[in-house]
Enzyme design. Structure first.
Site, PDB file in Angstrom:
ATOM      1  N   GLU A 110      -0.647   3.730   0.107  1.00 34.82           N
ATOM      2  CA  GLU A 110      -2.096   3.489   0.175  1.00 34.82           C
ATOM      3  C   GLU A 110      -2.772   4.413   1.184  1.00 34.82           C
ATOM      4  OE1 GLU A 110      -3.407  -0.581   0.691  1.00 34.82           O
ATOM      5  OE2 GLU A 110      -2.984  -1.051  -1.385  1.00 34.82           O
TER       6      GLU A 110
ATOM      7  N   HIS B 255      24.898   3.843  -7.711  1.00 32.91           N
ATOM      8  CA  HIS B 255      25.460   3.557  -9.033  1.00 32.91           C
ATOM      9  C   HIS B 255      24.364   3.376 -10.080  1.00 32.91           C
ATOM     10  CE1 HIS B 255      29.608   2.969  -7.433  1.00 32.91           C
ATOM     11  NE2 HIS B 255      28.891   2.859  -6.327  1.00 32.91           N
TER      12      HIS B 255
ATOM     13  N   LYS C 177      -9.110  -3.564 -10.096  1.00 28.67           N
ATOM     14  CA  LYS C 177      -9.813  -4.820  -9.765  1.00 28.67           C
ATOM     15  C   LYS C 177     -11.062  -4.969 -10.623  1.00 28.67           C
ATOM     16  CE  LYS C 177      -8.595  -5.330  -4.891  1.00 28.67           C
ATOM     17  NZ  LYS C 177      -9.135  -5.289  -3.529  1.00 28.67           N
TER      18      LYS C 177
HETATM   19  O1  PA5 Z   1      -3.804  -2.341   3.181  1.00 25.71           O
HETATM   20  C1  PA5 Z   1      -4.725  -2.918   2.621  1.00 25.71           C
HETATM   21  O2  PA5 Z   1      -5.883  -2.888   3.046  1.00 25.71           O
HETATM   22  C2  PA5 Z   1      -4.479  -3.729   1.373  1.00 25.71           C
HETATM   23  O3  PA5 Z   1      -3.167  -3.646   0.952  1.00 25.71           O
HETATM   24  C3  PA5 Z   1      -4.811  -5.189   1.625  1.00 25.71           C
HETATM   25  O4  PA5 Z   1      -3.992  -5.679   2.646  1.00 25.71           O
HETATM   26  C4  PA5 Z   1      -4.621  -6.029   0.363  1.00 25.71           C
HETATM   27  O5  PA5 Z   1      -5.336  -5.489  -0.688  1.00 25.71           O
HETATM   28  C5  PA5 Z   1      -5.063  -7.467   0.610  1.00 25.71           C
HETATM   29  O6  PA5 Z   1      -6.401  -7.501   0.989  1.00 25.71           O
HETATM   30  P1  PA5 Z   1      -7.038  -8.771   1.662  1.00 25.71           P
HETATM   31  O7  PA5 Z   1      -6.318  -9.059   2.932  1.00 25.71           O
HETATM   32  O8  PA5 Z   1      -8.476  -8.393   1.901  1.00 25.71           O
HETATM   33  O9  PA5 Z   1      -6.907  -9.911   0.689  1.00 25.71           O
END
Ligand code: PA5
Length: 436
Positions: free
Chosen positions: A274, A295, A409
């Protein structure tokens, strides 16, 4: 102490130090989200004891299971630490069982979780920074209903903790309405950098592990990784992986030789995926557990497309002793190993694999830590966060946003019929030839 075995060139080390200056000078893209740099100092603040007082209260109420609801950065750090620190087969006496929910939308998974919760005394930690993420929101609706049916509205409220933004989001509003205990995810800390906030600390404490030691380890790594030097392990790792990327290695496999570290690798994949995968750039972060995956993936790594390098993550000491026995008939031909530790075989396998893969055109880096315990995991969390920030700035991307996550989303909201997404819903249904 974290040791990185990598030999980046001077040019890439210089670039990594420039990126270090941008990160620690808090002047790069997304610099409003660099609050994680200071989180290890929480070891000297009230946070660990605030988490412990919730856990002690639950213990005194006879809580057996803690359901932690969250996705992405709101669950992976806690899951990684708990999996690494727990016995693989036996739950320690008196420890609460921490289970996870809301990190997928599987009906079967959650129905089975509800089966399990039915026969246990339950507390809940619901975690969402935005307070609006679909997966944890859906899971929380189901689990909240169960809690209120089981304990009544007031009783449920005593067993539910919400971890969210200080003021924004639906979860904040709900927590205040219901009177839940709440913890705050600081504004300047993004989800995937939040393991050293209550997001990681409360579930890890609930599982019975020492969160002060976790923070102390992170503080030690903050000293190591916050030093402007070519010997800084985070600088070396960031430099080496960018050099390999520029040389055509587009996939980095984080290799572990201990299944306890499997979820740590999942946390690492999210952190780097990310943070770096954007603007058409970035190493693809993958993981493998050896020798198991030798393996399965081993053939490809040795012989397939040459766009891979490996980073081997391992502890210098094994936590246990297990010696291979003798056998009078030696039918399996393994008599030459009698008296050897199993870990000796694991280490020889690692050396053998490293040489074979390097010979096959797969460069190897390594990250070594002392042992699997709270302190060392704290070091590792901080080390990789620092390395990720430096590496992303070297690559020229903002390490702290995730615009690409929005696409699925929006489509999901449209297909689910969320108000405001009607037009998009029509467009998608047409694309799907009316199948939904
Ligand atoms: O690193 C990030 O920002 C994302 O992976 C969030 O942690 C994830 O989408 C969850 O978001 P939230 O805590 O707003 O529900």
């Amino acid at each position: 102490m974290i040791k990185v075995d990598a030999s980046p060139s001077g040019k890439y080390l210089d670039r990594a130090i420039e990126a270090f200056d941008v990160l620690y000078g808090r002047k790069g893209a997304g610099c409003d989200y660099t609050g994680w740099i200071d989180l290890p100092s929480a070891v000297h603040g009230p946070l660990p004891s605030e988490c412990m007082s919730v856990v002690d209260r639950w213990r005194s109420m006879g809580v057996e299971t803690v359901a932690v609801i969250g996705i992405g950065g709101s669950y992976l750090g806690a899951k990684a630490a708990i999996e690494a620190l727990s016995h693989s087969f036996v739950r320690g006496a008196g420890r609460m069982h921490v289970v996870f929910a809301g990190f997928n939308l599987s009906e079967e998974y959650h129905a089975e979780l509800m089966d399990y919760l039915e026969s246990s005394s339950v507390a809940v930690v619901v975690i969402s920074k935005s307070g609006t993420t679909t997966e944890p929101a859906v899971a929380f609706r189901i689990i909240k209903e169960f809690m209120e049916r089981r304990y009544g509205r007031k009783g449920a409220a005593e067993r539910i903790v919400a971890i969210t933004d200080a003021s924004k989001g639906a979860l904040r509003a709900e927590a205040e309405n219901e009177g839940y205990v709440t913890f705050v995810i600081p504004d300047n800390v993004g989800g995937r950098y939040s393991v050293l906030t209550p997001v990681g600390l409360l579930p890890v404490a609930a599982a019975g592990f020492d969160i002060s030691a976790l923070l102390s380890g992170a503080a030690a790594a903050a000293g190591q990784c916050g030093t402007r030097s070519a010997d800084n392990p985070a600088v070396r790792y960031a430099a080496a992986r960018n050099e390999l990327y520029d040389a055509g290695k587009k996939v980095e496999i984080l290799v572990t030789y201990n299944p306890k570290m499997q979820y740590f690798a999942e946390w690492w994949k999210q952190l780097f995926g990310e943070s770096e995968g954007k603007d058409g750039k970035g190493l693809f972060p993958a993981s493998a557990g050896f020798t198991t995956d030798l393996h399965s993936l081993g053939q490809y790594i040795q012989d397939g497309g040459r766009f891979i390098f490996e980073t081997v993550l391992g502890a210098s000491a094994s936590g246990r002793d297990l010696v291979i026995g003798g056998s009078s008939d030696n039918l399996d031909g393994m008599g030459f190993l009698a008296g050897r530790h199993m870990e000796y075989c694991n280490r020889m396998a690692a050396l053998a694999t490293r040489i074979a893969h390097q010979d096959g055109g797969v460069p190897n880096l390594s990250v070594e830590f002392d042992r699997i315990d709270e302190y060392c995991l704290g070091e590792l969390f901080y080390f990789f966060e620092a390395a990720c920030g430096i590496s992303a700035y070297m690559l020229g991307v903002n390490p702290f946003d995730q615009p690409g996550v929005e696409a699925y989303k929006k489509n999901m909201y449209a297909l689910l019929g969320k108000p405001g997404y009607e037009k998009e819903g029509e467009r998608l249904r047409a694309l799907l030839h009316g199948k939904v």
